[in-house]
Design an enzyme around this catalytic site. Sequence first.
Site, PDB file in Angstrom:
ATOM      1  N   ASP A 321       0.845  -1.187   0.000  1.00 49.96           N
ATOM      2  CA  ASP A 321       0.000   0.000   0.000  1.00 49.96           C
ATOM      3  C   ASP A 321       0.888   1.248   0.000  1.00 49.96           C
ATOM      4  O   ASP A 321       1.408   1.608   1.028  1.00 49.96           O
ATOM      5  CB  ASP A 321      -0.973   0.003   1.170  1.00 49.96           C
ATOM      6  CG  ASP A 321      -0.332  -0.405   2.495  1.00 49.96           C
ATOM      7  OD1 ASP A 321       0.747  -1.030   2.521  1.00 49.96           O
ATOM      8  OD2 ASP A 321      -0.934  -0.076   3.532  1.00 49.96           O
ATOM      9  N   GLU A 505      12.327   1.098   7.600  1.00 52.29           N
ATOM     10  CA  GLU A 505      11.276   0.280   7.004  1.00 52.29           C
ATOM     11  C   GLU A 505      11.567  -0.094   5.556  1.00 52.29           C
ATOM     12  O   GLU A 505      11.261  -1.216   5.124  1.00 52.29           O
ATOM     13  CB  GLU A 505       9.966   1.070   7.081  1.00 52.29           C
ATOM     14  CG  GLU A 505       8.762   0.394   6.485  1.00 52.29           C
ATOM     15  CD  GLU A 505       7.560   1.318   6.448  1.00 52.29           C
ATOM     16  OE1 GLU A 505       6.440   0.800   6.308  1.00 52.29           O
ATOM     17  OE2 GLU A 505       7.729   2.557   6.550  1.00 52.29           O
TER      18      GLU A 505
END
Length: 562
Positions: A321, A505
């Site tokens: 996403d 991340e």
Amino acid sequence: MLAPYSVGLRNILLAIVLAAGAGPAVTAMAAPQPVESGPLAPAAAVLPPDILFGPLFEAVQQARIFPDQKTFADAVPRENPAAILAQYQDQHAQAGFDLKRFVATHFILPSEGKPYQPPAGQTLRAHIDGLWPVLTRKTDSVPPFDSLLPLPESYVVPGGRFREVYYWDSYFTMLGLAESGNWERVKNMTDNFAHEIDTYGHIPNGNRSYYLSRSQPPFFSFMVELLAAQEGDAVYARYLPQLKKEYDYWMRGADGLAKGAAAERVVRLDDGGLLNRYWDDRDVPRTESWMEDIATAARAKNRPAAEVYRDLRAGAASGWDFSSRWLTDPHDLATIHTTDIIPVDLNALLFHLEQTLSRASKAAGASGDELRYTRLADARSHAINRVLWNQQDGYYTDYDWRQKKITRPITAATVFPLFVRIAPRERAVSTAQAVRDQLLKEGGLTTTTVNNGQQWDAPNGWAPLQWVAVQGLQNYGQDALAQSIGTRFLKNVQNLYDAQHKLVEKYVVEGKGLGGGGGGEYALQDGFGWTNGVTLKLLDAYCGALTDCKKHDPAAAAQPAH
């Protein structure tokens, strides 16, 4: 904007308000009740904040009191929601009403704490081993009406704004925990996910009430496989009930489904074969990205807002996403149509689940089920190789079941059939060549070839996709390419750690600006669970790639469980 809640959910909320008005406020709530036939249980404890707080939730998000819309979604009410709503209705139209002060008075806001600072001179490996207890949480009970869902055992969160455990992140985190010798944590996290399946009928995106309407890439069978490698085949039989329930969740609606039609997460092809797609049971803006979704839907041309919201939510369920994979126009998020796409990675993972169910049935002495799941796995393997193969360009890709055609651009998902060993050898070799030519960059494997500002596109590379590629390529003897991907990503991680003393991340893997990645809806997050896990695995796979590399000693590195 008034959220298009279903009549049933509106009635639940009304019942809460009426009950609160008729008697004392609820001051305690046990663990959330099981979901019987839908995405949300008929209990206030598992209603997401956008339903519990309705107009107040919308007002707070519209006012953009917090830079991150997830902040208020994670806030804990100090009182019964009905009481807070009543005060808001009485006060919000009065002169001088201060919405920010009202929120501060009635809610406990989440905090992330101080960033972890490693000791001076600490190696990358030692830093990761030291991070495990920092990222470990234990929330077997939670305050009333908290959006956090309790879990019986400890777990490791990704870090930063991600204060809860996430489904597919956790498998890659668990690989690192196992590498560090933290097998008790591996078992605890597997047990937590089994608990969620038993409680809710599936593993939610994360342990928040607002994630209950969707899942994520199904890696539970890999978690069971990981634990079985340590404890033996009895593990398969132990988790067989939960493996079955997860499979039933993904396949719900398949019985009686017409050819060329879809129901929830299942698509029946024109030839009768079954494959899967991502889906969310709700069609309103995501609770944690409320205003972003409203803005996206407003830009969509000739499409109902609810349809856009569903596709955005399904994109979140994919874990990617967002990405050009899901877009008709790769540079316009408003063209998202995730539910039209049969993803190659999802179906490869479900093939592994079917294989694992066969193995677990055998371990439990259920020979009939063993054969049935083997046949289902074989049928899915054939369907993947029939429908999700780009014959012209020579790699695996996704399929638009409405348009009845493959999606042409290559993505890092192309390696998943190699990861689960269902690619014929010649196709594996062809896919490897496409990966080498189009996706291999200076800092690792890029996610796609499209640079559009979305975080699951170029120039970003993500740790889990590096590991899937390395493993998949090794499965077919493509060791040189696997090593090139692994060592380039390792050096990228090491360089950022040397400069900033942290793991993040996602990473930029091409161009002059290697290091922390960008794009998407929020700032780059530190921590970081799956990067830590994959880095440890790559360090041991390619010892010598970095200057501080030496073979890992899990016994020496193991941390006590929290």
